[in-house]
Design a protein around this motif. Structure first.
Motif, PDB file in Angstrom:
ATOM      1  N   SER A   1      -8.507  -7.516  -1.454  1.00 20.72           N
ATOM      2  CA  SER A   1      -9.880  -7.638  -0.939  1.00 20.72           C
ATOM      3  C   SER A   1     -10.425  -9.061  -1.012  1.00 20.72           C
ATOM      4  CB  SER A   1     -10.820  -6.681  -1.678  1.00 20.72           C
ATOM      5  OG  SER A   1     -10.739  -6.859  -3.059  1.00 20.72           O
TER       6      SER A   1
ATOM      7  N   TYR B   1       0.700  -1.635  -4.853  1.00 22.62           N
ATOM      8  CA  TYR B   1      -0.224  -0.509  -5.022  1.00 22.62           C
ATOM      9  C   TYR B   1      -1.511  -1.065  -5.609  1.00 22.62           C
ATOM     10  CZ  TYR B   1       0.740  -0.912  -9.968  1.00 22.62           C
ATOM     11  OH  TYR B   1       0.846  -1.407 -11.257  1.00 22.62           O
ATOM     12  N   ARG B   2      -2.613  -0.320  -5.418  1.00 24.76           N
ATOM     13  CA  ARG B   2      -3.880  -0.745  -6.022  1.00 24.76           C
ATOM     14  C   ARG B   2      -4.322   0.245  -7.082  1.00 24.76           C
ATOM     15  NH1 ARG B   2      -9.186  -1.194  -2.316  1.00 24.76           N
ATOM     16  NH2 ARG B   2      -8.483   0.945  -1.985  1.00 24.76           N
ATOM     17  N   SER B   3      -4.136   1.524  -6.823  1.00 24.93           N
ATOM     18  CA  SER B   3      -4.506   2.561  -7.801  1.00 24.93           C
ATOM     19  C   SER B   3      -3.242   3.215  -8.354  1.00 24.93           C
ATOM     20  CB  SER B   3      -5.365   3.627  -7.134  1.00 24.93           C
ATOM     21  OG  SER B   3      -6.392   3.020  -6.355  1.00 24.93           O
TER      22      SER B   3
ATOM     23  N   GLY C   1       0.798  -1.218   0.000  1.00 26.18           N
ATOM     24  CA  GLY C   1       0.000   0.000   0.000  1.00 26.18           C
ATOM     25  C   GLY C   1       0.828   1.262   0.000  1.00 26.18           C
TER      26      GLY C   1
ATOM     27  N   ALA D   1      -1.823   6.496  16.486  1.00 23.23           N
ATOM     28  CA  ALA D   1      -3.059   7.259  16.437  1.00 23.23           C
ATOM     29  C   ALA D   1      -2.860   8.215  15.252  1.00 23.23           C
ATOM     30  CB  ALA D   1      -3.296   8.015  17.749  1.00 23.23           C
ATOM     31  N   MET D   2      -3.734   9.173  15.068  1.00 24.93           N
ATOM     32  CA  MET D   2      -3.652  10.033  13.888  1.00 24.93           C
ATOM     33  C   MET D   2      -2.225  10.552  13.691  1.00 24.93           C
ATOM     34  SD  MET D   2      -3.369  13.277  12.654  1.00 24.93           S
ATOM     35  CE  MET D   2      -3.563  14.246  14.135  1.00 24.93           C
ATOM     36  N   VAL D   3      -1.660  10.299  12.519  1.00 24.03           N
ATOM     37  CA  VAL D   3      -0.355  10.869  12.174  1.00 24.03           C
ATOM     38  C   VAL D   3      -0.469  11.833  11.001  1.00 24.03           C
ATOM     39  CG1 VAL D   3       1.015   8.959  13.093  1.00 24.03           C
ATOM     40  CG2 VAL D   3       0.283   8.917  10.702  1.00 24.03           C
ATOM     41  N   MET D   4      -1.458  11.607  10.137  1.00 25.18           N
ATOM     42  CA  MET D   4      -1.715  12.583   9.068  1.00 25.18           C
ATOM     43  C   MET D   4      -3.193  12.572   8.710  1.00 25.18           C
ATOM     44  SD  MET D   4       0.491  10.709   6.042  1.00 25.18           S
ATOM     45  CE  MET D   4       0.324  12.077   4.933  1.00 25.18           C
TER      46      MET D   4
ATOM     47  N   TYR E   1     -13.319  -1.967  11.296  1.00 31.96           N
ATOM     48  CA  TYR E   1     -11.920  -1.543  11.124  1.00 31.96           C
ATOM     49  C   TYR E   1     -11.125  -1.898  12.369  1.00 31.96           C
ATOM     50  CZ  TYR E   1      -7.923   1.621  11.161  1.00 31.96           C
ATOM     51  OH  TYR E   1      -6.649   2.145  11.275  1.00 31.96           O
TER      52      TYR E   1
ATOM     53  N   LYS F   1      -8.101  -4.690  12.896  1.00 30.08           N
ATOM     54  CA  LYS F   1      -6.771  -4.261  13.336  1.00 30.08           C
ATOM     55  C   LYS F   1      -6.382  -4.993  14.625  1.00 30.08           C
ATOM     56  CE  LYS F   1      -5.296  -0.977  10.433  1.00 30.08           C
ATOM     57  NZ  LYS F   1      -3.983  -0.924   9.764  1.00 30.08           N
TER      58      LYS F   1
ATOM     59  N   ALA G   1      -7.683  -0.207   4.705  1.00 26.78           N
ATOM     60  CA  ALA G   1      -8.886   0.548   4.340  1.00 26.78           C
ATOM     61  C   ALA G   1      -9.530   1.034   5.626  1.00 26.78           C
ATOM     62  CB  ALA G   1      -9.844  -0.340   3.566  1.00 26.78           C
TER      63      ALA G   1
ATOM     64  N   ALA H   1      -0.788  -1.624   3.926  1.00 26.44           N
ATOM     65  CA  ALA H   1      -2.054  -1.461   3.183  1.00 26.44           C
ATOM     66  C   ALA H   1      -3.239  -1.547   4.136  1.00 26.44           C
ATOM     67  CB  ALA H   1      -2.175  -2.535   2.099  1.00 26.44           C
TER      68      ALA H   1
HETATM   69  N1  LIG Z   1      -3.151   8.094   8.650  1.00 22.37           N
HETATM   70  C1  LIG Z   1      -3.251   8.001   9.973  1.00 22.37           C
HETATM   71  O1  LIG Z   1      -3.315   9.010  10.706  1.00 22.37           O
HETATM   72  C2  LIG Z   1      -3.264   6.634  10.621  1.00 22.37           C
HETATM   73  C3  LIG Z   1      -2.890   5.514   9.899  1.00 22.37           C
HETATM   74  N2  LIG Z   1      -2.891   4.279  10.514  1.00 22.37           N
HETATM   75  C4  LIG Z   1      -2.443   3.115   9.736  1.00 22.37           C
HETATM   76  O2  LIG Z   1      -1.207   3.424   9.104  1.00 22.37           O
HETATM   77  C5  LIG Z   1      -1.168   2.812   7.791  1.00 22.37           C
HETATM   78  C6  LIG Z   1      -0.935   3.884   6.750  1.00 22.37           C
HETATM   79  O3  LIG Z   1      -1.984   4.855   6.865  1.00 22.37           O
HETATM   80  P1  LIG Z   1      -2.367   5.757   5.581  1.00 22.37           P
HETATM   81  O4  LIG Z   1      -1.155   6.103   4.830  1.00 22.37           O
HETATM   82  O5  LIG Z   1      -3.278   6.825   6.069  1.00 22.37           O
HETATM   83  O6  LIG Z   1      -3.182   4.686   4.730  1.00 22.37           O
HETATM   84  P2  LIG Z   1      -4.108   4.901   3.438  1.00 22.37           P
HETATM   85  O7  LIG Z   1      -5.530   5.081   3.878  1.00 22.37           O
HETATM   86  O8  LIG Z   1      -3.482   5.916   2.566  1.00 22.37           O
HETATM   87  O9  LIG Z   1      -4.013   3.427   2.779  1.00 22.37           O
HETATM   88  C7  LIG Z   1      -2.769   2.970   2.314  1.00 22.37           C
HETATM   89  C8  LIG Z   1      -2.990   2.230   1.043  1.00 22.37           C
HETATM   90  O10 LIG Z   1      -3.694   1.007   1.298  1.00 22.37           O
HETATM   91  C9  LIG Z   1      -4.165   0.596   0.043  1.00 22.37           C
HETATM   92  N3  LIG Z   1      -5.294  -0.316   0.131  1.00 22.37           N
HETATM   93  C10 LIG Z   1      -6.478  -0.114   0.735  1.00 22.37           C
HETATM   94  N4  LIG Z   1      -7.286  -1.179   0.554  1.00 22.37           N
HETATM   95  C11 LIG Z   1      -6.582  -2.073  -0.188  1.00 22.37           C
HETATM   96  C12 LIG Z   1      -6.857  -3.349  -0.720  1.00 22.37           C
HETATM   97  N5  LIG Z   1      -8.046  -3.942  -0.527  1.00 22.37           N
HETATM   98  N6  LIG Z   1      -5.905  -3.966  -1.445  1.00 22.37           N
HETATM   99  C13 LIG Z   1      -4.704  -3.380  -1.656  1.00 22.37           C
HETATM  100  N7  LIG Z   1      -4.365  -2.169  -1.173  1.00 22.37           N
HETATM  101  C14 LIG Z   1      -5.307  -1.529  -0.459  1.00 22.37           C
HETATM  102  C15 LIG Z   1      -4.559   1.848  -0.719  1.00 22.37           C
HETATM  103  O11 LIG Z   1      -4.144   1.669  -2.054  1.00 22.37           O
HETATM  104  P3  LIG Z   1      -4.671   2.540  -3.292  1.00 22.37           P
HETATM  105  O12 LIG Z   1      -4.597   3.951  -2.832  1.00 22.37           O
HETATM  106  O13 LIG Z   1      -3.689   2.211  -4.349  1.00 22.37           O
HETATM  107  O14 LIG Z   1      -6.084   2.112  -3.591  1.00 22.37           O
HETATM  108  C16 LIG Z   1      -3.818   2.964   0.002  1.00 22.37           C
HETATM  109  O15 LIG Z   1      -2.985   3.736  -0.832  1.00 22.37           O
HETATM  110  C17 LIG Z   1      -2.479   2.064   7.641  1.00 22.37           C
HETATM  111  O16 LIG Z   1      -2.323   0.702   7.990  1.00 22.37           O
HETATM  112  C18 LIG Z   1      -3.389   2.770   8.625  1.00 22.37           C
HETATM  113  O17 LIG Z   1      -4.458   1.925   9.067  1.00 22.37           O
HETATM  114  C19 LIG Z   1      -3.282   4.109  11.823  1.00 22.37           C
HETATM  115  C20 LIG Z   1      -3.679   5.190  12.560  1.00 22.37           C
HETATM  116  C21 LIG Z   1      -3.657   6.532  12.026  1.00 22.37           C
END
Ligand SMILES: NC(=O)C1=CN([C@@H]2O[C@H](COP(=O)(O)OP(=O)(O)OC[C@H]3O[C@@H](n4cnc5c(N)ncnc54)[C@H](OP(=O)(O)O)[C@@H]3O)[C@@H](O)[C@H]2O)C=CC1
Ligand SMILES: Nc1nc2c(c(=O)[nH]1)N=C([C@H](O)[C@@H](O)CO)CN2
Length: 236
Positions: free
Chosen positions: A59, A36-38, A12, A178-181, A148, A152, A87, A85
């Protein structure tokens, strides 16, 4: 930092945290394979730096196994696997089961099958690492993201089981942020609400996750551990 020549796999990595961590691993001399997916600008940016990008839709089982088969055509060994990766989907009326199954698959089935099928690649470059990126929300549960959070929590369980299974040649750890971005659509009110939940009250950005990955890769005496990276939410 001189990296071994075995690549690091991060899933991801087309955007946000995964993209940042992939860029930083490249900065430090690690060959990188990413899923990557997209098609996103980040996918092209990583390829331009020599990283190998592999399409993956986690998925369902077929998509996961297809990724594993493709991965094995690109490398005979891996220094580490970072399961990033994810969702982040809230419950929507009438769509609960599909959301749960999708998040079970990406958060639990994909790490489970990839770890089982790809452990020989890690063994060939041992000592090696698996890092599961989870979520601090597992500590308390979540009313808005029940499936979710549950999936996790399952990932945290996989950390413990695989750490026992793969020791001593492969360390297995988690990172629970927790939230990082924030996401682009997050409005000011939501941002203020989330920032107020932690003692440090900042949006730290993805580098704090890379720092945690680096610690886990470099420390030879940590396994079966999930690092909390939450700005002090638990003491607020
Ligand atoms: N952002 C935050 O503040 C936080 C993040 N986290 C965790 O940290 C990690 C990174 O977060 P973040 O960068 O925000 O993540 P994103 O929401 O940006 O997801 C990362 C990537 O996961 C891919 N993805 C989602 N579903 C699928 C699938 N079914 N098959 C393949 N790829 C998939 C997406 O690919 P594509 O875009 O190509 O479709 C996406 O680019 C994650 O595990 C998240 O749960 C935890 C807490 C807070
Ligand atoms: N896959 C994702 N997981 C999570 C995200 C995200 O953007 N993608 N964001 C969060 C939030 O920041 C949450 O921690 C605060 O509202 C959680 N997980």
């Amino acid at each position: 930092m001189t990296a071994t020549n075995a690549p690091i796999l991060i899933t991801g990595a087309g955007q946000r945290v995964g993209l940042h961590c992939a860029q930083r691993l490249l900065d430090e001399g690690h060959p990188v394979i990413f899923s990557y997916r997209s098609e996103r600008p980040g996918v092209h940016a990583l390829r331009e730096r020599g990283a190998i990008g592999i399409f993956a839709d986690f998925s369902d089982e077929a998509g996961i196994l297809a990724f594993i088969a493709e991965l094995n055509t690109h490398t005979q060994s891996l220094r580490a696997i970072i399961h990033n990766a994810s969702a982040w989907v809230a419950e929507t009326p009438g769509d609960e089961s599909r959301a749960f199954v999708d998040m079970f698959s990406v958060h639990m089935l994909a790490p489970y099958l990839i770890n089982l099928h790809c452990s020989p690649l890690l063994q060939r470059s041992a000592p090696a690492d698996i890092v599961h990126i989870s979520d601090d929300v597992v500590r308390k549960g979540s009313r808005q993201h029940i499936a979710y959070c549950a999936t996790k929590a399952g990932l945290d369980s996989l950390t413990l089981s695989f750490a026992a299974q793969f020791a001593p040649s492969i360390k297995v750890n988690g990172i629970a942020p927790a939230m990082v971005m924030f996401n682009q659509g997050d409005d000011d009110a939501y941002r203020a609400k989330v920032l107020a939940k932690s003692a440090l009250g900042i949006e730290p950005g993805p580098e704090v996750i890379y720092q945690s990955v680096r610690y886990l890769l470099d420390n030879p005496y940590v396994t079966g551990t999930t690092l909390t990276v939450n700005g002090g939410r638990h003491i607020k």
